[in-house]
Motif scaffolding. Structure first.
Motif, PDB file in Angstrom:
ATOM      1  N   ASN A  43       0.815  -1.216   0.000  1.00  0.00           N
ATOM      2  CA  ASN A  43       0.000   0.000   0.000  1.00  0.00           C
ATOM      3  C   ASN A  43       0.844   1.260   0.000  1.00  0.00           C
ATOM      4  N   LEU A  50      -1.692   2.432 -13.121  1.00  0.00           N
ATOM      5  CA  LEU A  50      -1.678   1.162 -13.839  1.00  0.00           C
ATOM      6  C   LEU A  50      -1.880   1.476 -15.310  1.00  0.00           C
ATOM      7  N   ARG A  55      -1.602  -4.052 -19.164  1.00  0.00           N
ATOM      8  CA  ARG A  55      -2.742  -4.916 -18.874  1.00  0.00           C
ATOM      9  C   ARG A  55      -3.457  -5.232 -20.188  1.00  0.00           C
ATOM     10  N   LEU A  69      -7.309  -4.095 -11.822  1.00  0.00           N
ATOM     11  CA  LEU A  69      -7.151  -4.561 -10.443  1.00  0.00           C
ATOM     12  C   LEU A  69      -7.895  -5.873 -10.314  1.00  0.00           C
ATOM     13  N   ASP A  70      -7.251  -6.837  -9.685  1.00  0.00           N
ATOM     14  CA  ASP A  70      -7.893  -8.120  -9.435  1.00  0.00           C
ATOM     15  C   ASP A  70      -7.073  -8.853  -8.391  1.00  0.00           C
ATOM     16  N   PRO A  71      -7.659  -9.139  -7.225  1.00  0.00           N
ATOM     17  CA  PRO A  71      -6.889  -9.784  -6.166  1.00  0.00           C
ATOM     18  C   PRO A  71      -6.417 -11.195  -6.516  1.00  0.00           C
ATOM     19  N   PHE A  74      -3.489 -10.041  -9.854  1.00  0.00           N
ATOM     20  CA  PHE A  74      -2.443  -9.031  -9.648  1.00  0.00           C
ATOM     21  C   PHE A  74      -2.214  -8.815  -8.159  1.00  0.00           C
ATOM     22  N   THR A  77      -0.472  -4.915  -6.441  1.00  0.00           N
ATOM     23  CA  THR A  77      -1.110  -3.602  -6.379  1.00  0.00           C
ATOM     24  C   THR A  77      -1.724  -3.321  -5.012  1.00  0.00           C
ATOM     25  N   LEU A  79      -4.960  -1.706  -2.909  1.00  0.00           N
ATOM     26  CA  LEU A  79      -6.407  -1.854  -3.142  1.00  0.00           C
ATOM     27  C   LEU A  79      -6.771  -3.270  -3.582  1.00  0.00           C
ATOM     28  N   GLN A  80      -6.302  -4.247  -2.833  1.00  0.00           N
ATOM     29  CA  GLN A  80      -6.548  -5.651  -3.152  1.00  0.00           C
ATOM     30  C   GLN A  80      -8.007  -6.069  -2.967  1.00  0.00           C
ATOM     31  N   TRP A  82     -10.517  -4.704  -4.570  1.00  0.00           N
ATOM     32  CA  TRP A  82     -11.269  -4.231  -5.726  1.00  0.00           C
ATOM     33  C   TRP A  82     -10.921  -5.053  -6.951  1.00  0.00           C
ATOM     34  N   ARG A  83     -11.935  -5.268  -7.783  1.00  0.00           N
ATOM     35  CA  ARG A  83     -11.747  -5.819  -9.117  1.00  0.00           C
ATOM     36  C   ARG A  83     -12.230  -4.724 -10.064  1.00  0.00           C
TER      37      ARG A  83
END
Length: 181
Positions: A43, A50, A55, A69-71, A74, A77, A79-80, A82-83
């Motif tokens: 963080n 990004l 991507r 974003l995708d836990p 990825f 990053t 903000l894990q 959020w997708r």
């Protein structure tokens, strides 16, 4: 007092007079501590921007997607929870159902969505909100301009999905996705 196990190469250092023990064991508590440290580091020092070039788009049953974003995909990053992804719609997306709670921002183009059997029109700059429903929200997206793809960005707060025990059922594949999956 020192205890050493040759099998796991672990060490305990305990001060029994104060009931304080420390360990370098790999246990749930120590894993949580490492995770929290990694989270803080990610963080504080993770990417701020990004880049779309980093991507790439990919073909999926739902259509042409680009995840930012995708836990699951990825781990580097902040903000894990959020997708965030974009969806390029040339004619129509796949059709699927899930519990909703999704925010869609229309980046470009003009089109409509069928949400639980009702048509909802949208254009560039609009925000589409899929409602939360325990039984799920069936939806599919359509582009009205055959010369230019419509593009929108979806924002999903993954703890909300987990809280809802959200399921995802694909009911129809996109025409593009069917050809590439």
């Amino acid at each position: 007092f020192f205890f050493s196990s040759r099998r796991r190469h672990t060490r305990f250092k305990c001060d029994w007079s104060s009931d304080v023990c420390s360990s370098d064991l790999d246990n749930p508590y120590e894993r949580v501590m490492r995770y929290r440290k990694e989270l803080k580091e990610r963080n504080l020092n993770g990417p701020v921007v990004l880049r779309a070039d980093d991507r790439p788009y990919f073909q999926a049953r739902q259509g042409k997607l680009r995840f930012f974003l995708d836990p699951v995909s990825f781990k580097d990053t902040p903000l894990q929870h959020w997708r965030v992804f974009t969806h390029e719609i040339r004619t129509k997306s796949g059709r699927h159902v899930h519990q909703g709670g999704l925010v869609i921002y229309v980046v470009s183009g003009v089109g409509y969505s069928i949400v639980d059997g009702e048509r909802v029109d949208w254009k560039k700059g609009d925000l589409v909100l899929l409602p939360l429903k325990p039984q799920g929200v069936e939806h599919q997206h359509f582009n009205l301009d055959p010369t230019t793809p419509a593009v929108w960005a979806a924002f999903i707060h993954t703890p909300m999905q987990e809280f809802l025990a959200s399921d995802l059922e694909q009911r129809e594949e996109s025409q593009i996705g069917r050809a590439h999956v």
